[in-house]
Design a protein around this motif. Structure first.
Motif, mmCIF file in Angstrom:
data_model
loop_
_atom_site.group_PDB
_atom_site.id
_atom_site.type_symbol
_atom_site.label_atom_id
_atom_site.label_comp_id
_atom_site.label_asym_id
_atom_site.label_seq_id
_atom_site.Cartn_x
_atom_site.Cartn_y
_atom_site.Cartn_z
ATOM 1 N N CYS A 92 -4.329 -2.411 2.964
ATOM 2 C CA CYS A 92 -3.063 -1.759 2.534
ATOM 3 C C CYS A 92 -2.765 -2.093 1.084
ATOM 4 C CB CYS A 92 -1.921 -2.209 3.450
ATOM 5 S SG CYS A 92 -0.283 -1.611 2.930
ATOM 6 N N LYS A 96 -2.642 0.569 -1.961
ATOM 7 C CA LYS A 96 -1.354 0.691 -2.674
ATOM 8 C C LYS A 96 -1.545 0.464 -4.168
ATOM 9 C CE LYS A 96 3.474 -0.629 -2.089
ATOM 10 N NZ LYS A 96 3.909 0.644 -1.523
ATOM 11 N N CYS A 112 3.095 -3.898 3.008
ATOM 12 C CA CYS A 112 1.783 -4.348 3.504
ATOM 13 C C CYS A 112 1.883 -5.664 4.281
ATOM 14 C CB CYS A 112 0.816 -4.515 2.336
ATOM 15 S SG CYS A 112 0.448 -2.956 1.474
#
Length: 568
Positions: A92, A96, A112
């Motif tokens: 994540c 991101k 996250c």
């Protein structure tokens, strides 16, 4: 039918109840409005201060991170993701961070975190490679937010991310991770849209709060900051005030009830006394004295008005009595537009005046007719003397000249005839001067005064400021002024012993003015009896609606005459 006392009690208490209720509601609402404004203003100030502190703190951290080159070189040799705990989804994070540009930025990575803890990091990205990630401790942020000065018992300042979850610890749920608390409130929604505002609505707990909200001005960090305080805590003094207002209202109503009973006694007593006076007046008794012993202004004014009414009626009675005695100079002051009795009496007086004026006009017309008759007779006599005796005497003189009489006899007869002709001419002139008819009063007086200067032995000064035939003087007015001057000069010669006479005749656009002055012995105006001469002068001027002023003392007599031309 209810008595006035019952009506006063009912009206006073109804009015007091209405006023107390309105004032209570108004005071409560105004106090609440002022309280709302004050609390929201205070929260806005707190929010602004903490926002500035947070922005300064985060910008300081970013500046330190950018300027620390040693850490950058050491960190570039390590894997930047090793510093994260097992509660963070590394994939994540990578996905991101991949979306952000290649530069040094501040990134919110809380989404996250699998346990909802807040993760804020400063990231150095070069050509899509993450060179360095440095986490920011939340303690600094939390220390700023937990400062609660001026926020009461329920006040709180917190941060909200784009996912509408908290980015700071909740003081109400301290054991719960911020990322696990949803705060999709009206304030959070407006702040994340970039709106700076205030309001009263439910917070993330579902509790009504006063709220002030704004967006943090940090690049790539779209957070909302909200400062809030529970409505219940703020409105506690407001509820106390409401209870006090209810108590005060009850006491006021009790006082009003007691006061209304007292005031009815005070008011009805003078009203009963006034009823007594009015009953006397309805029976035709106006001759009584109204005594007012009440100090109250309004009641005193009522008795004053009643006294004025009594006075007005008495004056009307007296005025009607004066009219009945034909005193047309009596005055009456109307008490107002509604004084119908006074208006009727004044109208009656005006009608009587009209009758009296009509009688005076009739009398003046009679005088005018008499004077006109006298003048016509003088004209006839003057014409008869001039046209009758004049030619006969002239013929007689011619006959004497052609006769057989001696020269001495002829001379004697001619002297007698010439004297007779001169006397007839003088009489003819005095009766009706032809120059008066032909050239007007200005020239006629000039000719007359010229004769008087030669024969009287008195020095007469004459100033003629008339317009002659170009003026607006009628023959009747010319005759009037000529006769007045004749009479004045004759009076001065016969009675005053004057040696000097001054006469001025001036024609204006609207009036004719005559000024006469002699230096004779004068007379006393208070004791003199008007003879035919002065009476004729006054009547002639009165016929033309003129003004006459006579002043006389030991130094002489002064006469002023003014006659309006339009009326003449």
């Amino acid at each position: 039918m209810k008595s006035i006392r019952s009506w006063i009690i009912l009206l006073i208490n109804s009015l007091v109840i209405l006023v107390v209720v309105i004032l209570s509601i108004f005071s409560y609402k105004e106090f609440k409005r002022a309280l709302d404004e004050r609390v929201l203003l205070q929260l806005t100030s707190i929010k602004r201060l903490k926002r500035i502190q947070l922005e300064a703190f985060l910008n300081s951290e970013i500046g330190t991170f950018i300027n620390d080159k040693d850490k950058l070189e050491g960190a570039s040799l390590k894997d930047p993701y090793l510093q994260f705990s097992d509660n963070v989804d590394i994939e994540c994070l990578k996905n991101k961070l991949y979306l952000f540009p290649s530069e040094q930025i501040l990134v919110d990575l809380t989404s996250c975190s699998t346990d909802g803890e807040v993760i804020i990091a400063m990231v150095k990205k070069v050509e899509n490679n993450i060179r360095q990630i440095q986490l920011i401790e939340n303690d600094g942020i939390q220390e700023i937010l937990m400062e609660r000065t001026g926020m009461g018992e329920s006040g709180e300042t917190y941060l909200v991310g784009t996912d509408y979850r908290l980015r700071s610890l909740s003081r109400f749920f301290p054991d719960q991770a911020p990322g696990q608390i949803l705060a999709k409130t009206k304030g959070a929604e407006q702040a994340l849209l970039g709106v700076d505002g205030i309001g009263i609505f439910e917070d993330y707990r579902g509790v009504p709060v006063y709220s002030s909200y704004h967006t943090l001005d940090i690049p790539y960090l779209n957070w909302a900051i909200l400062s809030e305080m529970d409505v219940e805590e703020v409105t506690t003094p407001l509820l106390k005030m409401r209870n006090k207002l209810i108590l005060i209202s009850t006491l006021v109503l009790l006082f009003a009830l007691t006061f209304s009973f007292f005031i009815t006694v005070v008011l009805t007593k003078p009203l009963l006394k006034m009823r007594f006076f009015l009953n006397n007046m309805t029976r035709g008794n106006y001759d009584f004295k109204i005594v007012n012993t009440y100090p109250t202004k309004e009641i005193n004014e009522m008795f004053v008005a009643l006294e004025k009414l009594q006075k007005s009626i008495n004056e009307a009675i007296q005025f009607s009595s004066e009219i009945g005695n034909m005193n047309m100079k009596a005055k009456y002051q109307l008490s107002g537009e509604g004084d119908l009795l006074g208006k009727s009496l004044v109208l009656m007086q005006e009608k009587l005046k009209e009758y009296e004026n009509a009688e005076n006009v009739s009398r003046l017309l009679a005088k005018k007719s008499l004077i006109e008759g006298q003048e016509n007779e003088r004209k006839r006599l003057s014409k008869d003397l001039h046209d009758g005796l004049g030619p006969l005497l002239t013929s007689l003189k011619l006959m004497v000249q052609t006769s057989d009489l001696s020269v001495n006899d002829k001379k004697k007869i001619n002297l007698v005839v010439d004297g007779t002709i001169d006397e007839i001419r003088r009489m003819t002139y005095n009766l009706m001067p032809t120059v008066l008819v032909d050239f007007g009063v200005g020239k006629a007086l000039s000719s007359f005064i010229e004769r008087m200067n030669k024969t009287s032995g008195v020095e007469i000064f004459y100033e003629d400021v008339t317009k002659g035939k170009d003026g607006e003087l009628t023959i009747d007015l010319d005759i009037c002024i000529f006769r007045v001057c004749q009479e004045l000069i004759n009076n001065s010669l016969k009675h005053s012993g004057a040696k000097k006479i001054t006469i001025s005749l001036t024609e204006f656009s609207d009036k004719l003015s005559l000024y006469y002055l002699d230096n004779g012995t004068g007379f006393d105006l208070t004791t003199i009896k008007y003879g035919a001469g002065l009476r004729n002068i006054r009547e002639r001027i009165e016929i033309f609606n003129g003004y006459l002023s006579i002043k006389s003392d030991a130094n002489g007599t002064e006469v002023e005459v003014e006659i309006p031309l339009k009326d003449g």
